[in-house]
Design a protein around this motif. Structure first.
Motif, short mmCIF file in Angstrom:
data_model
loop_
_atom_site.label_atom_id
_atom_site.label_comp_id
_atom_site.label_asym_id
_atom_site.label_seq_id
_atom_site.Cartn_x
_atom_site.Cartn_y
_atom_site.Cartn_z
N PHE A 275 33.90 38.25 42.72
CA PHE A 275 34.32 36.98 42.14
C PHE A 275 35.47 37.20 41.15
O PHE A 275 35.31 37.92 40.17
CB PHE A 275 33.15 36.30 41.44
N PRO A 276 36.62 36.56 41.39
CA PRO A 276 37.81 36.83 40.55
C PRO A 276 37.83 36.02 39.26
O PRO A 276 38.82 35.37 38.92
CB PRO A 276 38.96 36.42 41.49
N ASN A 277 36.72 36.05 38.52
CA ASN A 277 36.66 35.29 37.28
C ASN A 277 37.41 36.03 36.17
O ASN A 277 37.14 37.20 35.89
CB ASN A 277 35.20 35.07 36.86
N MET A 278 38.33 35.33 35.54
CA MET A 278 39.19 35.94 34.54
C MET A 278 38.41 36.29 33.27
O MET A 278 37.56 35.53 32.82
CB MET A 278 40.32 34.96 34.19
N ILE A 279 38.70 37.46 32.71
CA ILE A 279 38.09 37.87 31.45
C ILE A 279 38.73 37.07 30.32
O ILE A 279 39.95 36.86 30.30
CB ILE A 279 38.30 39.38 31.22
N ILE A 280 37.91 36.63 29.37
CA ILE A 280 38.43 35.86 28.24
C ILE A 280 37.90 36.44 26.93
O ILE A 280 36.78 36.95 26.86
CB ILE A 280 38.06 34.36 28.34
N VAL A 386 43.04 39.95 34.78
CA VAL A 386 42.00 40.92 34.41
C VAL A 386 40.64 40.34 34.77
O VAL A 386 40.25 39.28 34.27
CB VAL A 386 42.06 41.26 32.91
N THR A 387 39.92 41.01 35.63
CA THR A 387 38.59 40.59 36.06
C THR A 387 37.62 41.75 35.86
O THR A 387 38.01 42.86 35.48
CB THR A 387 38.59 40.18 37.54
#
Length: 426
Positions: A275-280, A386-387
């Motif tokens: 899952f390409p969820n962006m790091i925050i 960034v994931t």
């Protein structure tokens, strides 16, 4: 490029500038002399988990309104059978869509059902009085729902219907067109998939490797990935940033997950973390961290259970106040409470702002509607590109090894643990 005859349907993903559908809202097909109209919609939950970069220039309208508008348009264009493909979920809106009675068949998706239902597809009596078959769908391609209709060509009346959901547990003959696509993919990407990034020192187990709900809180793979995130984020952090708390979602991994001892390839990383969820980076008020702990207690053993690194707490039974051992047997949702919350070995301060590292799915979807989210969370920045997968890839490329405890990860990251040169890997 590889499928020029393939059309993409979606009635409620719109061009943000024109507010018109960005894709085909529907399409008509001729099947044995019957005109079949097919539309597709995307539910709000599915839209929220779509990476922000893919949503640029787009907006998502109300899926029920868009589906009904498409149904009217297809009927006016001569469609005798109306079908909707809805990536929403039966419990997240498709039941309400079915009650409108505007479709003969709704194939629902997005919710993760891991069992194949038996018997015919359920029929819902709706206002507009169409056939109203509602298939709930299944996860991971483990089943396919099928509907057969007998239709009067002259009147378009559906005379009979049969339906079922078939488990995909047997091999089927290869489709030459699919084989051709796979061959193209392998030619372009196989060498990337098989690239060895590093080596896992021991078997690293995930939360559902054993197939039950035990051990969710102390999943080794979540703990190690959290430590990897903590180590790798130093290469992206702003000057003066403190060591952040890590908050991860139990469902971030793909199905049953583990990393076996031995070489770790790029393909393994992508299968593990698809899952390409962006790091925050965030600042989170202590009061909302308490809410997050309560959310974890509410969802213990569920898909949306949250892991934390740097924040610890105990679980007690809501009814008795007794401390719950960890790991715990599967329990009813909402039967636990989180107590004794500590951050970095200090009691949680509700008026203090803490640095937190997580991903957009956790805070923009799972916690989006949780009370206190609006005032208790400040987004510092989103790390574009960034994931979880890229952080793990970076750690493996940098150090050549994937330890199996957070302490070993930290030691490796500062140069006190084992490091293997990529060229020496098997």
């Amino acid at each position: 490029r590889h499928a020029p005859k393939l059309g993409l349907l979606c009635a409620n993903v719109l061009d943000a500038a024109t507010h018109k559908p960005a894709l085909l809202p529907y399409k008509l097909f001729q099947v044995d002399g019957i005109t079949v109209g097919v539309t597709s919609v995307l539910g709000p939950d599915a839209w929220r988990v779509t990476p922000r970069g893919l949503r640029t220039g787009l907006e998502c309208s109300d899926f029920i309104s868009a589906a009904l508008e498409a149904a009217d348009a297809m009927a006016q264009a001569g469609a005798q059978v109306l079908v909707c493909l809805s990536h929403t979920g039966v419990n997240r809106g498709d039941e309400e869509l079915a009650l409108e009675g505007a479709f003969d068949v709704i194939f629902s998706g997005h919710e993760h059902f891991y069992d194949v239902p038996t018997g015919p597809v359920r029929q819902v009596a709706g206002t507009r009085r169409r056939l109203g078959l509602l298939s709930r769908g299944v996860a991971l391609g483990i089943g396919v729902s099928r509907v057969e209709l007998a239709v009067d060509r002259a009147s378009g009346e559906i005379l009979a219907h049969a339906s079922c959901t078939t488990a995909m547990n047997q091999r089927v003959p290869e489709d030459p067109a699919v084989v051709e696509l796979v061959d193209i993919w392998e030619k372009d990407f196989l060498h990337v998939k098989d690239e060895v990034l590093g080596r896992c020192t021991h078997l690293l187990r995930g939360p559902n490797t054993s197939g039950d709900l035990r051990g969710f809180r102390e999943s080794p793979i979540h703990r190690v990935l959290g430590a990897v995130m903590e180590a790798e984020i130093r290469h992206f952090q702003r000057p003066g940033s403190t060591s952040p708390l890590i908050i991860l979602n139990r469902g971030m991994f793909h199905a049953v997950c583990q990393v076996p001892q031995g070489p770790v390839t790029f393909g393994q990383v992508l299968r593990l973390l698809p899952f390409p969820n962006m790091i925050i980076e965030l600042r989170v008020l202590g009061a909302f961290l308490r809410t997050i702990a309560a959310h974890s207690a509410m969802n213990y053993g569920q898909f949306n259970f949250l892991f934390t690194l740097g924040m610890e707490y105990a679980f007690i039974e809501s009814s008795t106040g007794k401390t719950v051992p960890d790991p715990v047997e599967p329990c009813d949702k909402g039967s636990l409470q989180a107590v004794d919350i500590f951050v970095r070995q200090e009691a949680l301060r509700e008026d203090h702002w803490y640095d937190v590292l997580s991903d957009e799915y956790v805070f923009d979807t799972l916690l989006q509607d949780v009370p206190g989210r609006a005032t208790g969370v400040q987004t510092v920045r989103r790390l574009d590109g960034v994931t979880h997968a890229t952080l793990l890839e970076g750690f493996l490329r940098r150090h050549g090894t994937l330890p199996t405890t957070p302490g070993e990860v930290a030691a490796t990251a500062v140069g006190h643990g084992p490091a293997v040169a990529p060229g020496s890997l098997e």
